[in-house]
Write an enzyme that holds these catalytic residues in place. Structure first.
Site, PDB file in Angstrom:
ATOM      1  N   ARG A 161      57.404 -23.239  67.298  1.00 52.49           N
ATOM      2  CA  ARG A 161      58.128 -22.041  67.733  1.00 52.49           C
ATOM      3  C   ARG A 161      57.666 -20.742  67.087  1.00 52.49           C
ATOM      4  O   ARG A 161      58.191 -19.685  67.412  1.00 52.49           O
ATOM      5  CB  ARG A 161      59.646 -22.166  67.530  1.00 52.49           C
ATOM      6  N   ASP A 162      56.693 -20.782  66.171  1.00 54.12           N
ATOM      7  CA  ASP A 162      56.226 -19.536  65.563  1.00 54.12           C
ATOM      8  C   ASP A 162      54.735 -19.618  65.233  1.00 54.12           C
ATOM      9  O   ASP A 162      54.301 -19.170  64.177  1.00 54.12           O
ATOM     10  CB  ASP A 162      57.040 -19.204  64.314  1.00 54.12           C
ATOM     11  N   LEU A 163      53.968 -20.192  66.139  1.00 50.85           N
ATOM     12  CA  LEU A 163      52.534 -20.313  65.935  1.00 50.85           C
ATOM     13  C   LEU A 163      51.888 -18.943  66.118  1.00 50.85           C
ATOM     14  O   LEU A 163      52.078 -18.293  67.146  1.00 50.85           O
ATOM     15  CB  LEU A 163      51.931 -21.312  66.920  1.00 50.85           C
ATOM     16  N   ASN A 198      50.088 -18.003  60.508  1.00 48.03           N
ATOM     17  CA  ASN A 198      50.553 -19.368  60.226  1.00 48.03           C
ATOM     18  C   ASN A 198      49.455 -20.408  60.419  1.00 48.03           C
ATOM     19  O   ASN A 198      49.726 -21.607  60.462  1.00 48.03           O
ATOM     20  CB  ASN A 198      51.759 -19.718  61.100  1.00 48.03           C
ATOM     21  N   THR A 213      58.017 -14.991  66.662  1.00 44.80           N
ATOM     22  CA  THR A 213      57.404 -13.678  66.485  1.00 44.80           C
ATOM     23  C   THR A 213      57.136 -13.121  67.878  1.00 44.80           C
ATOM     24  O   THR A 213      56.414 -13.728  68.667  1.00 44.80           O
ATOM     25  CB  THR A 213      56.107 -13.793  65.664  1.00 44.80           C
TER      26      THR A 213
END
Length: 167
Positions: free
Chosen positions: A72-74, A78, A139
């Site tokens: 959910r936040d690749l 990261n 993001t």
């Protein structure tokens, strides 16, 4: 975090311990030396070099998705490249477990039985949805349409983020 800790892969940062201390959550992760993909950008990266970095990321996501975990936040900050050249996905802090189609069918059927009075309401609590909905997480530039809508996400949200990274 506990679910992610069980999902081991050479391209996913290792979570050694998850717990709580004085009412605050903590995670113990492997120590890595190197740079994030974002830090490596000094201008346009050759497509071949970028694809070589993304291949292990795709393998790691495939493994996480086998465990029904969506990152959910690749994003570039990261993704980490160690000084030895190993690629790792970091920060599963907002990761969620998603339902498989079979689990969705089972949950809907169970809810119908509860509504019809064939099962007590207590049975519903054992079938909590695995993906939190109604919350905007991620993001913004990398978020899939499902995340923007604050609805349930699955592995396709991570694939969307990979596409954004390539773009």
């Amino acid at each position: 975090a506990r679910a992610t800790a069980q999902c081991t892969h050479e391209n996913i940062v290792t979570i050694y311990e998850v717990g709580e201390h004085d009412g605050l959550p903590y995670m113990v992760l492997e120590y890595l030396e190197g740079k994030t993909l974002l830090e490596m950008f000094e201008g346009p990266m050759p497509v071949r070099q970028f694809a070589e970095i993304m291949l292990p990321i795709m393998r790691a996501l495939e493994r996480a998705h086998e465990y029904h975990i969506v990152h959910r936040d690749l994003k570039a900050s990261n993704i980490f490249i160690t000084t030895r050249g190993q690629v790792k996905i970091l920060d599963f802090g907002v990761a969620r477990m998603f339902e498989t189609p079979e689990q969705t069918v089972e949950r809907i059927a169970l809810s119908a039985l509860i509504r019809e009075g064939q099962l007590p309401d207590a049975a519903e609590s054992s079938q909590d949805t695995l993906t939190q909905s109604g919350t905007l997480v991620g993001t913004l530039p990398y978020m899939s349409p499902e995340q923007w809508a604050a609805s349930e996400v699955d592995d396709r949200s991570d694939i969307w983020a990979v596409g954004i990274l390539f773009w």
